[in-house]
Design an enzyme around this catalytic site. Structure first.
Site, PDB file in Angstrom:
ATOM      1  N   ASN A   1       0.813  -1.217   0.000  1.00 46.56           N
ATOM      2  CA  ASN A   1       0.000   0.000   0.000  1.00 46.56           C
ATOM      3  C   ASN A   1       0.846   1.265   0.000  1.00 46.56           C
ATOM      4  OD1 ASN A   1      -2.486  -1.264  -0.057  1.00 46.56           O
ATOM      5  ND2 ASN A   1      -2.654  -1.358   2.182  1.00 46.56           N
TER       6      ASN A   1
ATOM      7  N   CYS B   1      -6.571  -0.811   9.494  1.00 47.48           N
ATOM      8  CA  CYS B   1      -6.228  -1.606   8.315  1.00 47.48           C
ATOM      9  C   CYS B   1      -5.893  -0.621   7.209  1.00 47.48           C
ATOM     10  CB  CYS B   1      -7.360  -2.560   7.944  1.00 47.48           C
ATOM     11  SG  CYS B   1      -8.980  -1.788   7.746  1.00 47.48           S
ATOM     12  N   SER B   2      -6.542  -0.728   6.063  1.00 47.22           N
ATOM     13  CA  SER B   2      -6.283   0.245   5.000  1.00 47.22           C
ATOM     14  C   SER B   2      -7.147   1.484   5.181  1.00 47.22           C
ATOM     15  CB  SER B   2      -6.534  -0.395   3.634  1.00 47.22           C
ATOM     16  OG  SER B   2      -5.630  -1.454   3.410  1.00 47.22           O
TER      17      SER B   2
ATOM     18  N   GLY C   1      -9.851   1.474   7.361  1.00 50.93           N
ATOM     19  CA  GLY C   1     -10.316   1.523   8.747  1.00 50.93           C
ATOM     20  C   GLY C   1     -11.805   1.332   8.910  1.00 50.93           C
TER      21      GLY C   1
END
Length: 854
Positions: A335, A446-447, A449
């Site tokens: 990411n 996480c990415s 959220g």
């Protein structure tokens, strides 16, 4: 040759005689539930009006769009399929009962396929062999159902057109939840409930209101944390709630600065705080550290550091901070190419970075699809109309020989669903243990959220706080961490948003033949024609919320005494969410729900479930019979060995294996015993009430009987006294030379002899005193007898009366009568009355002197 098992229990080969079915004109679908009941060569039957009895099954504002005569292939039952503006409704043809397997809300349909299959026929009838027109419906609730339509009929096309229009509407306002308003299950403002939950976490005794939200007076605080209104207009972060829980040492300006360093401006905020040790559970999205992972933000680092307050006690060091990244480490690094990434422990004070390795939404979607196919393959109500026993040469789901069981377990493991559930459970248990055992604060992301972050944070809250294991607390937890913090329900469920068509747009494609129904078997005479699919092939649909509820069911299995609600409640709750019947889980964020104002008049899921429980009280199936809050007053910290999830039978197996879904459950057996006990208790209470009523009636009758006895005794005493009085009067009258006769009717007749004998001289001694009103008082010096006689003299001009009066020996000198009504009774003198002391009168003799001589 492949075989099919019909409902009657017989096994039949798909031979030419079975395929080329010819029915007479008088043979129609009669509810016997067999493929033989359909005439595949008939033209389309004339349209029929909606039966009157169907109205009993329709919900409020539910309208029938189209209908068709079908056979439910899974169970080989014939009936009528109705498409309404809310669901597919399948009714049996004969008895008109709803078949639950064939009845599914339109919003619960993930996709549907058109399938045309050419059945084999004899060489002479090859051109006339009909094609089976099938409709495969795949649900988000683990079911795959297939309907068979009449060949050469337009009914299937009409049903499919209705499904295309109503399963995935283009606008939010076309959903049944909104078109059916107003609803009796009215909803209240969820923002008020969110503030009340914040107040509970801060230990503040205050009730929120819409007025406090309008004037901004809800920004209260305690020693460490405060409620901020910096996002009240959703301008800072559109996917966060209007009110945020942040450290008291961080100003709103610093909050705004910190939001720019996180993906989608989802900065670190507090989700839960420990009421004793001061540790917090916070959530956010990934930091924007860049490709080289060298980007930093002072405001973000200060905000994260402020989550670690000092430990309780003087001169105690600051608590430790764990940053839990839900992603695999390689995904977090990947990411970074898009500007994201993960934190560096060197940039955050006294912190430690942990990666949980939970896969993304795409892996979860594929895993659930494989699990659904697995259950359809080995289930007893498979979508190809064939039991697993016949399909696999004697193998049955969960049984059979060792090789079949090994194959089943291996296939189940290949789905990966239980592994994903275990990873979420393990991560949540680890977070709860750090907060409860080490008094450490944990920041989870996480990415973006809003998917894996929400799963971990909400499940850790459930483990840490017993309040969230009650009905009221479970509602507060879901509304706080799932709804308020912007889990994109519309995208994940495939529904439109308030702005129009959702990202999960409808797509049509032609694909290969699906795995079911009518799986291709070696040596089978079944051939496929074509299959077209109508559904969602979007990358944003994912069963994230379903997976979280599955995790809750696993905890309920491990800790049966810790939860007020039961597994049946979780099933009904999840069905309501997937059906989109209520507005609570529509849209992607709190901002969208507030701007669309859908809460004002639409139904509320929580009110609906509460109404169900109120119908039966504590005996309702939603209540956990084993709930004992005193056994688990603190945190639930399951050991790693206990985190071995199994299939959730009440949800995963209810369609594919309905008998296995409920058979052998201790809870079901206890509920049955509890229901019988409740019925016996009610019967006992009714018997006790009846006994009390009988006792009260008996006491009333006894009192009435005593009263009657007293009245009878009094009457008897009066009768005895009257008898004495009558006897005394009779003797008195007889002493005057009269005869007294009593008739059978009770009348009394007094006769006076015409020839009266001379009254003895001794009777004429005591003169009586005659009163002026005609009353004669008789006194006896020797006794207490007092007799009062009242006489009414009858005026008679009869000369005999005059002679009698002149010759009467009892007359006085002044013309009065010493003893009235003696011999004169024969001359129509009337006896008017006699009053005497009869007790004294009884003691007199007939020869005693009544009168004194002159």
């Amino acid at each position: 040759m492949a075989t099919r098992k019909f409902r009657s229990g017989r096994s039949t080969s798909l031979s030419e005689s079975d395929v080329n079915i010819r029915l007479t004109e008088s043979e129609k679908i009669d509810g016997t539930g067999s493929w033989e009941t359909l005439d595949w060569t008939k033209d389309e039957p004339p349209p029929r009006p909606v039966p009157e009895g169907l109205r009993l099954f329709l919900l409020e504002a539910e309208q029938v769009i189209v209908e068709g005569s079908v056979v439910l292939v899974n169970t080989d039952e014939a009936g009528t399929l109705f498409v309404t503006n809310y669901r597919l409704l399948f009714l049996t043809e004969g008895c008109r009962n709803i078949i639950p397997l064939g009845t599914i809300p339109l919003a619960t349909i993930e996709k549907f396929n058109e399938i045309a299959m050419k059945l084999p026929s004899s060489p002479r009838q090859s051109d006339r062999a009909p094609s089976l027109q099938l409709l495969q419906v795949i649900g988000k609730d683990m079911r795959i159902i297939v309907f068979g339509f009449l060949p050469q009929s337009k009914q299937r096309r009409d049903v499919i057109d209705a499904l295309v229009r109503y399963t995935k509407p283009a606008r939010l306002w076309d959903l049944y939840a909104i078109t059916s308003r107003p609803s009796k299950f009215s909803n209240t403002d969820p923002t008020v409930r969110l503030l009340n939950e914040y107040f509970r976490l801060l230990g503040i005794s205050y009730n929120a209101s819409t007025g406090s939200i309008r004037d901004g007076s809800f920004t209260l605080s305690n020693e460490w944390w405060r409620i901020s209104a910096v996002n009240s207009t959703y301008t800072m972060c559109p996917t966060y709630p209007f009110a945020l829980l942040v450290p008291i040492c961080i100003s709103d300006e610093e909050v705004l600065q910190a939001s720019t360093f996180r993906a989608r401006c989802r900065l670190p905020v507090i989700s839960w705080c420990h009421p004793v040790n001061g540790a917090v559970l916070a959530r956010s999205s990934q930091p924007l550290v860049g490709l080289m992972m060298n980007m930093r933000s002072n405001a973000d680092e200060k905000l994260v550091a402020s989550l670690c307050t000092h430990l309780a006690g003087p001169k105690q060091p600051r608590r430790k901070l764990y940053i839990a990244d839900a992603r695999p480490r390689k995904n977090a690094l990947a990411n970074g190419a898009m500007g994201g990434g993960s934190e560096s422990s060197s940039n955050y004070f006294q912190s430690e970075i942990v990666f949980f390795g939970i896969d993304n939404i795409h892996a979860m979607r594929d895993s659930l699809s494989r699990l659904r196919d697995y259950l359809d393959t080995y289930g007893s109500t498979s979508s190809d109309g064939m039991s697993s026993f016949l399909r696999h040469g004697g193998w049955t789901w969960g049984g059979g020989n060792l090789s079949s069981m090994s194959a089943s377990v291996s296939t189940l493991g290949d789905t990966g669903w239980l592994i994903h559930v275990q990873n979420v459970l393990a991560g949540s248990a680890w977070i709860a243990a750090r907060v409860a055992l080490e008094s450490a604060s944990v920041l989870v992301h996480c990415s973006d959220g809003w998917d894996r972050t929400t799963q971990l944070v909400a499940l850790a809250n459930l483990l840490l706080d017993p309040y969230y294991r009650t009905f009221k607390g479970f509602q507060a937890l879901v509304e706080k961490d799932w709804l308020a913090f912007g889990h994109p329900f519309s995208d994940r469920l495939g529904m439109p948003t308030s702005s129009g068509i959702s990202e999960l747009s409808r797509q049509s494609s032609t694909s290969g033949f699906p795995s079911s129904p009518m799986r291709q078997e070696s040596g089978s005479s079944i051939s496929q024609a074509q299959s077209s699919s109508h559904g969602q092939n979007s990358n944003n649909y994912s069963p994230i919320f379903l997976q979280w509820v599955d995790c809750v069911s696993q905890l309920l299995r491990m800790y049966p005494f810790a939860f007020e609600f039961s597994s049946a409640f979780l099933v009904d709750f999840l069905d309501c969410v997937l059906s989109c019947r209520f507005v609570n889980f529509l849209c992607n964020s709190e901002k969208e729900r507030q701007q669309s104002e859908i809460f004002d008049a639409c139904g509320c899921l929580w009110m609906y479930l509460a109404d169900l429980r109120a119908s039966e009280g504590s005996s309702h199936v939603h209540y956990n019979l084993f709930y004992e809050p005193s056994k688990h007053e603190g945190a639930l910290l399951p050991p790693a060995a206990a985190l071995a999830p199994t299939l959730w039978p009440q949800f995963h197996l209810r369609w594919a294996c309905p008998s296995e879904a409920q058979a052998g459950e201790v809870e079901a057996q206890c509920r049955s015993l509890s229901k019988k006990f409740s019925e016996l208790q009610k019967a006992k209470d009714a018997a006790e009430r009846k006994a009390k009523e009988i006792a009260a009636t008996s006491e009333s009758l006894t009192a009435a009987l005593q009263n009657e006895k007293q009245i009878s005794s009094s009457a008897m005493n009066l009768a005895k006294r009257a008898t004495k009085e009558s006897a005394a009067i009779k003797r008195a009258i007889q002493s005057l030379g009269c005869k007294v006769q009593f008739s059978s009717s009770g009348d009394c007749t007094v006769d006076i002899e015409s020839n009266q004998t001379e009254i003895p001289h001794k009777f004429i001694q005591s003169p009586s005193k005659r009163e002026s009103d005609g009353t004669i008082m008789l006194n006896d010096d020797k006794s207490d007898l007092s007799v009062s006689l009242t006489v009414i003299d009858e005026v008679d001009s009869n000369p005999i009366s005059k002679v009698c009066e002149s010759l009467c020996p009892l007359r006085t000198r002044d013309g009065g009568c010493r003893w009235p009504d003696t011999g004169c009774a024969q001359l129509r003198s009337q006896f008017v009355g006699l009053k005497a002391n009869f007790d004294a009168f009884d003691r007199l003799s007939i020869y005693d002197s009544y009168f004194r001589s002159e």
